[in-house]
Design an enzyme around this catalytic site. Structure first.
Site, mmCIF file in Angstrom:
data_model
loop_
_atom_site.group_PDB
_atom_site.id
_atom_site.type_symbol
_atom_site.label_atom_id
_atom_site.label_comp_id
_atom_site.label_asym_id
_atom_site.label_seq_id
_atom_site.Cartn_x
_atom_site.Cartn_y
_atom_site.Cartn_z
ATOM 1 C CG ASN A 162 0.729 -4.066 -1.476
ATOM 2 O OD1 ASN A 162 1.956 -4.087 -1.440
ATOM 3 N ND2 ASN A 162 0.062 -3.926 -2.595
ATOM 4 C CG HIS A 206 -0.812 -8.472 -10.623
ATOM 5 N ND1 HIS A 206 -1.255 -8.807 -9.358
ATOM 6 C CD2 HIS A 206 -0.662 -7.123 -10.614
ATOM 7 C CE1 HIS A 206 -1.364 -7.704 -8.631
ATOM 8 N NE2 HIS A 206 -1.008 -6.673 -9.370
ATOM 9 C CG HIS A 226 7.007 2.125 -5.068
ATOM 10 N ND1 HIS A 226 6.138 3.163 -5.310
ATOM 11 C CD2 HIS A 226 6.207 1.033 -4.848
ATOM 12 C CE1 HIS A 226 4.893 2.735 -5.240
ATOM 13 N NE2 HIS A 226 4.910 1.437 -4.963
ATOM 14 C CG HIS A 245 4.247 -3.708 -4.780
ATOM 15 N ND1 HIS A 245 3.392 -3.419 -3.743
ATOM 16 C CD2 HIS A 245 4.382 -2.553 -5.479
ATOM 17 C CE1 HIS A 245 3.015 -2.144 -3.823
ATOM 18 N NE2 HIS A 245 3.608 -1.600 -4.869
ATOM 19 C CG PHE A 246 10.707 -7.813 -4.638
ATOM 20 C CD1 PHE A 246 10.333 -7.187 -5.820
ATOM 21 C CD2 PHE A 246 12.059 -7.769 -4.278
ATOM 22 C CE1 PHE A 246 11.275 -6.539 -6.636
ATOM 23 C CE2 PHE A 246 13.001 -7.128 -5.088
ATOM 24 C CZ PHE A 246 12.611 -6.512 -6.245
ATOM 25 N NE ARG A 247 2.702 -8.656 -6.349
ATOM 26 C CZ ARG A 247 2.023 -7.523 -6.298
ATOM 27 N NH1 ARG A 247 1.782 -6.943 -5.141
ATOM 28 N NH2 ARG A 247 1.553 -6.972 -7.376
ATOM 29 C CG ASP A 293 4.240 0.907 -8.188
ATOM 30 O OD1 ASP A 293 4.235 -0.018 -7.359
ATOM 31 O OD2 ASP A 293 3.237 1.619 -8.422
ATOM 32 C CG HIS A 318 -1.560 4.401 -3.478
ATOM 33 N ND1 HIS A 318 -1.152 3.422 -4.350
ATOM 34 C CD2 HIS A 318 -2.694 4.912 -4.005
ATOM 35 C CE1 HIS A 318 -2.001 3.346 -5.367
ATOM 36 N NE2 HIS A 318 -2.954 4.232 -5.168
HETATM 37 O O1 DOR Z 1 -1.022 -0.845 -9.565
HETATM 38 C C1 DOR Z 1 -0.656 -1.065 -8.413
HETATM 39 N N1 DOR Z 1 -0.262 -2.286 -8.030
HETATM 40 N N2 DOR Z 1 -0.708 -0.077 -7.520
HETATM 41 C C2 DOR Z 1 -0.565 -0.306 -6.209
HETATM 42 O O2 DOR Z 1 -0.711 0.594 -5.445
HETATM 43 C C3 DOR Z 1 -0.277 -1.656 -5.715
HETATM 44 C C4 DOR Z 1 0.328 -2.488 -6.756
HETATM 45 C C5 DOR Z 1 0.307 -3.961 -6.411
HETATM 46 O O3 DOR Z 1 0.736 -4.298 -5.307
HETATM 47 O O4 DOR Z 1 -0.095 -4.768 -7.231
HETATM 48 ZN ZN ZN Z 2 3.269 0.383 -5.434
#
Ligand code: DOR
Ligand code: ZN
Length: 406
Positions: free
Chosen positions: A77, A299, A43, A45-47, A295, A168
């Site tokens: 996402n 940011h 899990h 999120h490498f953006r 996860d 989720h």
């Molecule tokens: O806190 C979170 N950030 N929960 C998520 O489900 C997505 C993730 C994100 O992509 O920033």
């Molecule tokens: Zn996530």
């Protein structure tokens, strides 16, 4: 050649590791080091694409290696979100180019995003994805399945095509209702009240009911509370194909972190109470929690400094997860078998991954202080900055190469 001599196995016995053909000529002979399988992060999120100013695969692959990880599953996402075959292909091309630039062939798989208008895309990509990701409640980005009919369709399509559904689990209706009720509250900590345990449980119940109906393999992401654990335990006892992941922040942080971390503590699902952390550790011992996903959701610091409501949810984690787990081992909270199960063994079983001989050598006692300046993640901060931990990865070995990480 990379030679590994006189290191320890997880039971403390001295062993010689394998000799690995390599252009490097290194002999690691160190009885302070313990040999573990390299980690799998189901899990992240490498953006890429679209949010490379927060993170990209050049930086994140280095962060992964530094954290002892050689395999990651990336979430959909992004911008655009990974919801069509074309977007999936484009994403892969971009990732491969970035990994090539830094010469790190990180192993990766992609989750495909469920989107109401593009459910017919799922069968086209079924051979190319690790599973379908469903946001049952809104989080970062605008992917969401907030109606029962579409949700049911996703479970049905997944079952027909033998695909796993990762959820989720936060209920969108209840979430929106509670957001309204708390409109006058502006402190970051209200996040944990809005996105209450009830919000998570309502979604978990719904997902489990659909699994019961369709026998779809269900992976419940970032389980954060005692009540979710109870629901999952029941489902597992009923023999349903339900698997559960928790995160480092739900194990090692709780609502007491808001005064110090402020916006950096805001994450979905939110931080819970100390009692929930305790319940998560018990659920690991009981085999109810299968995996840990970092996860990793970076940011920028400036984004996280914005007032509540504008500050995005998520925190980085891939670089610090193994040290946090090893520190928990140092404090007798987890066994090394449990750490291996959480970080590689169960993920390999649930997602049917081939075996590799990727390895990580860890020092179980070395004291480290988490510091933002040492981080490889592009966002440049960690919620654990300043923490002193015992235990860290020292070498990550894969693709015939040995990376020194500490
Ligand atoms: O806190 C979170 N950030 N929960 C998520 O489900 C997505 C993730 C994100 O992509 O920033
Ligand atoms: Zn996530």
């Amino acid at each position: 050649m990379i030679r590994i001599e006189k290191v320890k196995d997880i039971y403390g016995a001295l062993i010689d590791g394998p000799s690995i053909p390599s252009k490097q000529n290194i002999t690691i002979n160190n009885s302070n080091l313990t040999l573990l399988p390299a980690l799998i992060d189901p899990h992240v999120h490498f953006r890429t694409p679209g949010h490379e100013y927060k993170e990209d695969w050049r930086a994140a692959s280095q962060a992964a290696i530094r954290g002892g990880y050689t395999t990651v599953f990336d979430m959909p996402n992004t911008l655009p979100p990974t919801i069509t075959q074309t977007y999936l292909k484009e994403k892969k091309t971009l990732i491969d180019a970035q990994l090539k630039e830094v010469d790190i062939p990180l192993r990766y798989h992609l989750f495909f995003g469920a989107d109401k208008k593009h459910l017919d895309e799922i069968v086209k990509v079924k051979e190319d994805i690790i599973g379908i990701k469903v946001f049952m409640g809104c989080s970062t980005g605008n992917l969401v399945i907030d109606d029962d009919e579409s949700l049911e369709k996703v479970f049905c399509i997944a079952a027909e095509n033998n695909l796993l559904v990762a959820v989720h689990a936060e209920d969108e209706q209840l979430l929106q209702q509670r957001k309204h009720e708390f409109l006058d509250r502006k402190e970051y900590a209200v996040h944990s009240e809005i996105r209450s345990v009830q919000v998570a449980c309502r979604a978990v119940k719904k997902a489990i009911a659909l699994t019961k109906r369709y026998q779809t393999r269900l992976y419940i992401l970032h389980v954060s509370s005692q009540e979710e654990v109870r629901l999952i335990d029941h489902a597992k006892q009923a023999g349903l194909p339900v698997y559960a992941e928790t995160t480092p922040h739900h194990l090692f942080l709780d609502t007491a972190a808001y005064p110090l971390l402020k916006g950096k503590a805001v994450v979905n699902p939110p931080l819970r109470l100390a009692a929930d952390r305790k319940a998560l550790f018990s659920a690991i011992h009981a085999g109810i929690i299968d995996t840990i996903g970092s996860d990793h959701a970076p940011h920028t610091p400036a984004e996280k400094e914005q007032p509540y409501g504008e500050c995005p949810s998520g925190m980085p984690g891939i670089e610090t997860t193994l040290s946090l787990l090893l520190n928990a081992h140092y404090e007798n909270l987890l066994s090394l078998e449990e750490i291996i199960s959480l970080t590689s063994k169960r993920a390999r079983e649930i997602f049917n991954l081939e075996k590799t001989n990727d390895m990580v050598l860890v020092d179980l006692k070395k004291e480290i202080k988490i510091s933002d300046k040492d981080l490889k993640t592009k966002c440049g901060w960690s919620p654990y900055a300043g923490m002193v931990l015992h235990g860290c990865p020292v070498y990550t070995i894969f693709n015939n190469y040995c990376y020194q990480t500490n």
